[in-house]
Design an enzyme around this catalytic site. Structure first.
Site, PDB file in Angstrom:
ATOM      1  N   GLY A  39       0.835  -1.206   0.000  1.00 15.96           N
ATOM      2  CA  GLY A  39       0.000   0.000   0.000  1.00 15.96           C
ATOM      3  C   GLY A  39       0.867   1.252   0.000  1.00 15.96           C
ATOM      4  O   GLY A  39       1.797   1.374   0.795  1.00 15.96           O
ATOM      5  N   TYR A  79      -0.939   6.924   2.933  1.00 15.36           N
ATOM      6  CA  TYR A  79      -0.161   7.714   3.896  1.00 15.36           C
ATOM      7  C   TYR A  79       0.820   6.834   4.660  1.00 15.36           C
ATOM      8  O   TYR A  79       1.992   7.172   4.823  1.00 15.36           O
ATOM      9  CB  TYR A  79      -1.101   8.395   4.895  1.00 15.36           C
ATOM     10  N   GLU A  88     -18.221  16.363   5.788  1.00 20.59           N
ATOM     11  CA  GLU A  88     -17.350  17.055   4.831  1.00 20.59           C
ATOM     12  C   GLU A  88     -17.922  16.969   3.416  1.00 20.59           C
ATOM     13  O   GLU A  88     -17.850  17.927   2.651  1.00 20.59           O
ATOM     14  CB  GLU A  88     -15.938  16.461   4.877  1.00 20.59           C
TER      15      GLU A  88
HETATM   16  C1  FAD Z   1     -13.338  11.795   2.904  1.00 21.18           C
HETATM   17  C2  FAD Z   1     -12.327  11.460   3.960  1.00 21.18           C
HETATM   18  C3  FAD Z   1     -11.758  12.481   4.699  1.00 21.18           C
HETATM   19  C4  FAD Z   1     -10.798  12.190   5.674  1.00 21.18           C
HETATM   20  N1  FAD Z   1     -10.226  13.223   6.371  1.00 21.18           N
HETATM   21  C5  FAD Z   1      -9.245  12.974   7.258  1.00 21.18           C
HETATM   22  C6  FAD Z   1      -8.561  14.037   7.927  1.00 21.18           C
HETATM   23  O1  FAD Z   1      -8.886  15.200   7.741  1.00 21.18           O
HETATM   24  N2  FAD Z   1      -7.545  13.743   8.769  1.00 21.18           N
HETATM   25  C7  FAD Z   1      -7.149  12.448   8.991  1.00 21.18           C
HETATM   26  O2  FAD Z   1      -6.199  12.240   9.767  1.00 21.18           O
HETATM   27  N3  FAD Z   1      -7.773  11.408   8.382  1.00 21.18           N
HETATM   28  C8  FAD Z   1      -8.813  11.631   7.534  1.00 21.18           C
HETATM   29  N4  FAD Z   1      -9.432  10.586   6.891  1.00 21.18           N
HETATM   30  C9  FAD Z   1      -9.018   9.200   7.179  1.00 21.18           C
HETATM   31  C10 FAD Z   1      -7.778   8.845   6.350  1.00 21.18           C
HETATM   32  O3  FAD Z   1      -7.997   9.107   4.986  1.00 21.18           O
HETATM   33  C11 FAD Z   1      -7.378   7.387   6.533  1.00 21.18           C
HETATM   34  O4  FAD Z   1      -7.294   7.099   7.912  1.00 21.18           O
HETATM   35  C12 FAD Z   1      -6.024   7.154   5.870  1.00 21.18           C
HETATM   36  O5  FAD Z   1      -6.170   7.276   4.471  1.00 21.18           O
HETATM   37  C13 FAD Z   1      -5.423   5.796   6.205  1.00 21.18           C
HETATM   38  O6  FAD Z   1      -4.189   5.711   5.582  1.00 21.18           O
HETATM   39  P1  FAD Z   1      -3.629   4.313   5.074  1.00 21.18           P
HETATM   40  O7  FAD Z   1      -2.280   4.580   4.518  1.00 21.18           O
HETATM   41  O8  FAD Z   1      -3.790   3.291   6.147  1.00 21.18           O
HETATM   42  O9  FAD Z   1      -4.638   3.835   3.935  1.00 21.18           O
HETATM   43  P2  FAD Z   1      -5.084   4.444   2.529  1.00 21.18           P
HETATM   44  O10 FAD Z   1      -4.964   5.898   2.488  1.00 21.18           O
HETATM   45  O11 FAD Z   1      -6.408   3.810   2.271  1.00 21.18           O
HETATM   46  O12 FAD Z   1      -4.012   3.823   1.525  1.00 21.18           O
HETATM   47  C14 FAD Z   1      -4.030   2.457   1.183  1.00 21.18           C
HETATM   48  C15 FAD Z   1      -3.252   2.250  -0.087  1.00 21.18           C
HETATM   49  O13 FAD Z   1      -3.232   0.850  -0.387  1.00 21.18           O
HETATM   50  C16 FAD Z   1      -3.615   0.623  -1.735  1.00 21.18           C
HETATM   51  N5  FAD Z   1      -4.299  -0.663  -1.803  1.00 21.18           N
HETATM   52  C17 FAD Z   1      -5.485  -0.982  -1.231  1.00 21.18           C
HETATM   53  N6  FAD Z   1      -5.770  -2.266  -1.470  1.00 21.18           N
HETATM   54  C18 FAD Z   1      -4.763  -2.767  -2.192  1.00 21.18           C
HETATM   55  C19 FAD Z   1      -4.464  -4.063  -2.705  1.00 21.18           C
HETATM   56  N7  FAD Z   1      -5.285  -5.104  -2.536  1.00 21.18           N
HETATM   57  N8  FAD Z   1      -3.312  -4.236  -3.384  1.00 21.18           N
HETATM   58  C20 FAD Z   1      -2.452  -3.198  -3.565  1.00 21.18           C
HETATM   59  N9  FAD Z   1      -2.674  -1.970  -3.098  1.00 21.18           N
HETATM   60  C21 FAD Z   1      -3.811  -1.756  -2.411  1.00 21.18           C
HETATM   61  C22 FAD Z   1      -4.537   1.777  -2.077  1.00 21.18           C
HETATM   62  O14 FAD Z   1      -4.570   2.011  -3.476  1.00 21.18           O
HETATM   63  C23 FAD Z   1      -3.870   2.930  -1.310  1.00 21.18           C
HETATM   64  O15 FAD Z   1      -2.862   3.520  -2.090  1.00 21.18           O
HETATM   65  C24 FAD Z   1     -10.416  10.847   5.917  1.00 21.18           C
HETATM   66  C25 FAD Z   1     -10.993   9.810   5.161  1.00 21.18           C
HETATM   67  C26 FAD Z   1     -11.932  10.113   4.195  1.00 21.18           C
HETATM   68  C27 FAD Z   1     -12.541   8.977   3.373  1.00 21.18           C
END
Ligand code: FAD
Length: 391
Positions: A8, A11, A164
């Protein structure tokens, strides 16, 4: 040489890779992501509304990470944890010595009948674009259908994402009214929420301000209204029905389905991790971001999953892998939130910030804070920008 597989490039995953490079780990780093680009999940609702284009919230992963990192663009289907192999949809399995699983979130239906079939949800760029195109198509159709339901949009859920999204939809109404020659005040936004309160994570006066803002801008709020079923064009709550040809589901998220398909002990595809973010009995595996559940020692409850905590976890996971490679002990994860910023479109919002004191902000100031950091969360994305600047 040891191989570290990072799953992934959200972030959590991107930040991990940055830290591993920064810490000069003596290992081969493989970053696996289903798309060639990173997207800022915190801005997906702006794609749904159409106030931003996908290119505004995405960037190329390869240009953001060092050439030393092997980048594989493919979908992870499962993890063979016993043999330490990541299974991919189109490429051969990737073997690892250390794993950082940062596969992020998916929409959660809570098993409510008809949600998957009859609502739009968004958890990546493609689903956000699909939801946006549906809105545009449905509004455009009113010119020939004269069906009032084509002008109604229901947002299910009034948590952070739902609120939002409503704020962003409000700002688009004048543009849509003019583009499709719709009647003035023709478009109606509804919000159906099971809880009694909007934005329960914020102090009472800030959530009350958000309620006033939304209602003054015409949103019909129905709190304390538990959704029991969704049928085509109908949201059902016990004996009440809400009709619209656009129904958007934002009631919550769960972790990636890969967690459920890989033999973890999990709840809603989230795994409760050890103090150092590794997985019980698997010191070589670290789960971070929205696939993990981290207990807050002060409350005993799990921290909410946010980009802010995902980035902080990435720093700890990378430092702990570096320590293990050097034969040292790992360190526990510690987290202090810098607060919450909830935008209501580009020029309004509410925020509770714990940085250099406690700040409760509302109105245009929040729009300005957001503009200054070019996002709604004050610290975490500036970290991402640092990351990009230093590569
Ligand atoms: C509309 C919205 C607003 C938000 N606002 C805030 C905010 O203001 N502040 C805050 O702190 N948080 C906010 N959040 C929450 C935040 O976006 C998530 O907590 C954060 O994105 C988690 O990060 P992550 O890296 O775990 O996952 P993600 O951001 O979901 O990244 C996961 C990555 O893995 C990849 N992936 C997924 N499945 C697979 C697979 N099977 N194979 C290969 N790659 C894959 C995806 O393409 C992606 O690039 C918000 C969420 C949303 C939906």
């Amino acid at each position: 040489m040891a191989t570290i597989a990072v799953l992934g490039a959200g972030y959590a995953g991107l930040r991990t890779v940055k830290r591993l490079i920064h810490d000069k780990v003596d290992a081969h780093i493989v970053l696996i992501n289903k798309n060639p680009y990173h997207y800022e999940s915190t801005q997906l609702h702006e794609i749904v509304a159409g106030s931003k284009e996908p290119s505004d919230i995405t960037f190329d992963i390869r240009s953001a990470v060092s050439d030393k990192v092997e980048v594989i663009i493919d979908s992870v289907t499962s993890i063979d944890r016993e043999h330490r192999r990541v299974m991919l949809a189109a490429s051969k399995p990737v073997e690892y010595d250390y794993l950082v699983n940062a596969l992020g979130f998916e929409s959660e239906s809570f098993g409510i009948k008809g949600v998957t079939e009859n609502t739009l949800s968004f958890s990546d760029v493609d689903s956000a674009v699909a939801a946006h195109e549906h809105i545009e198509r449905t509004l455009a159709r009113y010119g020939t259908s004269h069906d009032e339901n084509d002008l109604r949009i229901i947002v299910c859920g009034a948590g952070f994402t739902g609120v939002e999204l409503l704020g962003e939809l409000i700002t688009m109404i004048p543009e849509w009214t003019s583009r499709y020659s719709l009647p003035q005040d023709g478009i109606t936004l509804y919000c159906v929420e099971g809880g009694k309160k909007l934005l329960p994570m914020l102090p009472e006066h800030l959530s009350a301000w958000a309620v006033d803002y939304l209602t003054e801008h015409g949103v019909q709020l129905h709190t304390g209204t538990v959704i029991t079923e969704v049928r085509p064009g109908v949201v059902v709550s016990a004996d009440q029905e809400f009709h619209a040809n656009t129904i958007i589901w934002t009631t919550g998220v769960r972790g990636s389905r890969v967690i459920g398909d890989s033999g973890y002990s999990q709840k809603r595809n989230r795994v409760v991790v050890q103090g150092d973010l590794s997985v019980k009995d698997h010191p070589e595996e670290f789960l971070i971001g929205d696939v993990s559940a981290v207990p807050d020692p002060s409350s005993g409850r799990m921290y909410p999953t946010t980009a802010q905590i995902a980035i902080a976890q990435a720093d700890t996971a990378a430092a702990n892998i570096a320590a293990l490679l050097r034969g040292r002990a790992t360190t526990p994860f510690a987290f202090t939130s810098v607060g919450t910023v909830c935008s209501l479109g580009p020029h309004a919002g509410v925020a509770s910030i714990d940085m250099v004191g406690h700040w409760h902000l509302k109105g245009r100031k929040v729009g300005i804070v957001k503009k200054l950091v070019n996002d709604r969360s004050v610290l975490e994305l500036s970290h991402v920008r640092e990351m990009l600047a230093s590569n």
